[in-house]
Design an enzyme around this catalytic site. Structure first.
Site, PDB file in Angstrom:
ATOM      1  CG  ASP A   4      -1.920   1.136   1.185  1.00  0.00           C
ATOM      2  OD1 ASP A   4      -2.928   0.993   0.486  1.00  0.00           O
ATOM      3  OD2 ASP A   4      -1.686   2.157   1.870  1.00  0.00           O
ATOM      4  CG  ASN A  23      -4.436  11.231  -6.835  1.00  0.00           C
ATOM      5  OD1 ASN A  23      -3.809  11.280  -7.881  1.00  0.00           O
ATOM      6  ND2 ASN A  23      -4.952  10.111  -6.349  1.00  0.00           N
ATOM      7  CG  HIS A  33      -7.360  12.421  -9.862  1.00  0.00           C
ATOM      8  ND1 HIS A  33      -7.325  11.454  -8.887  1.00  0.00           N
ATOM      9  CD2 HIS A  33      -8.252  13.352  -9.437  1.00  0.00           C
ATOM     10  CE1 HIS A  33      -8.168  11.776  -7.913  1.00  0.00           C
ATOM     11  NE2 HIS A  33      -8.741  12.933  -8.224  1.00  0.00           N
ATOM     12  CG  ASP A  74      -3.881   8.259 -13.552  1.00  0.00           C
ATOM     13  OD1 ASP A  74      -4.247   7.765 -12.458  1.00  0.00           O
ATOM     14  OD2 ASP A  74      -4.689   8.650 -14.426  1.00  0.00           O
ATOM     15  CG  ASP A  92      -3.007   3.816  -2.498  1.00  0.00           C
ATOM     16  OD1 ASP A  92      -3.909   3.003  -2.216  1.00  0.00           O
ATOM     17  OD2 ASP A  92      -2.569   4.667  -1.692  1.00  0.00           O
ATOM     18  NE  ARG A 143      14.823  -8.600  -5.956  1.00  0.00           N
ATOM     19  CZ  ARG A 143      14.663  -9.856  -5.569  1.00  0.00           C
ATOM     20  NH1 ARG A 143      15.485 -10.369  -4.659  1.00  0.00           N
ATOM     21  NH2 ARG A 143      13.699 -10.611  -6.074  1.00  0.00           N
TER      22      ARG A 143
END
Length: 296
Positions: free
Chosen positions: A178, A186, A191, A195, A221, A241
């Protein structure tokens, strides 16, 4: 005047738009049409290899022995029609070349009369199959990032967790991610900028996972990585990683913006319930997020 409309068998065969051949009861090619001959010539073939006198079943058997499952299935279908065990045969198969990915539908029809035989027609269905495959890809992909969507993730996780003979221990890793601080991107930059960040996150995830791993975006997300056949050490390395890759700041409208991720990992055993596995990985992700908020 009726005789003016009488056509020879060869003319009728040539009038068929699909590559077609007439087989006798032993599977030997007795005649082929113009489309068949032109397809062979366009693809480096010849009458000697694919024309009259060649046993169609022998060709299928050789290809089957070389590892072609399609050829084996075609051979079984042709034999069943020639033996009168079925009234028709129908089989779809891929026929790619270095320059094109083609698909055909083989239709096998018994020929009437005292002498056993069959008409085999190879119908080019590339246009239809390409459209079907594109629809299937779209149905299983996240439209923004091109990653797997929730549906494909669930399907692949269920498959990875299926018990298999000879497989011992826990070897299916699931990582739930998350993004931290994504909402302000945003809110502050729009937005479209958000993106772009999601696309960059998807790129970074693809760059650090193994070839056999599946990267998915279930929504918003949130991202998930499915890592089959992984050891505990391998899963820990993968988690490191991913976290390191997402620590790198993003450039948004000329600003350096941090959008790291909270990552939770769970190592599942074959036979585990897929829903429970996702819940456990998700719970560890939230525990990681909570620890960050508490400054631990």
């Amino acid at each position: 005047m009726i005789s003016d409309w009488t056509l020879t068998a060869a003319q009728l065969l040539d009038a068929l738009p699909d590559a077609s051949a007439v087989l006798d009861g032993d599977g030997v090619i007795r005649s082929v049409n113009h489309t068949w001959r032109m397809f062979a010539l366009d693809n480096g073939g010849s009458d000697r290899a694919t024309g009259p006198g060649v046993n169609y079943l022998d060709v299928c058997d050789r290809a089957s022995a070389a590892g072609s499952d399609d050829a084996a299935a075609v051979g079984r279908s042709v034999r069943a029609v020639l033996a009168g065990q079925t009234v028709e045969g129908d089989y779809e198969y891929a026929c790619p070349s270095p320059a094109a990915g083609r698909w055909f539908q083989l239709r096998i029809t018994p020929l009437p009369g005292m002498t056993p035989g069959a008409l085999v027609a190879h119908v080019n269905i590339t246009r239809r199959k390409t459209a079907e495959l594109q629809l299937a890809r779209e149905a299983s992909q996240d439209p923004l990032t091109g990653l797997a969507n929730r549906s494909l993730l669930h399907e692949q996780l269920v498959r990875a967790l299926q018990p298999r003979a000879g497989r011992v221990g826990s070897d299916v890793g699931v990582l739930c991610l998350d993004l931290d601080g994504f909402k302000p991107v945003n809110d502050s930059y729009g937005h479209a900028a958000g993106d772009e960040v999601l696309l960059e996150v998807a790129h970074r995830l693809r760059s650090v996972v193994r070839p056999q791993d599946l990267v998915a975006r279930p929504g918003g997300d949130e991202f998930t990585v499915l890592a089959p056949r992984v050891t505990p050490e391998g899963l820990a390395g993968l988690q490191h990683r991913i976290s390191a890759a997402l620590l790198i700041p993003h450039q948004v409208h000329g600003h350096s913006v941090d959008v790291p991720a909270s990552v939770g990992a769970h190592l599942a055993a074959a036979g585990d319930d897929s829903g429970v596995v996702l819940q456990l990985a998700d719970a560890r992700m939230y525990a990681c997020k909570q620890a960050k908020h508490q400054g631990l």
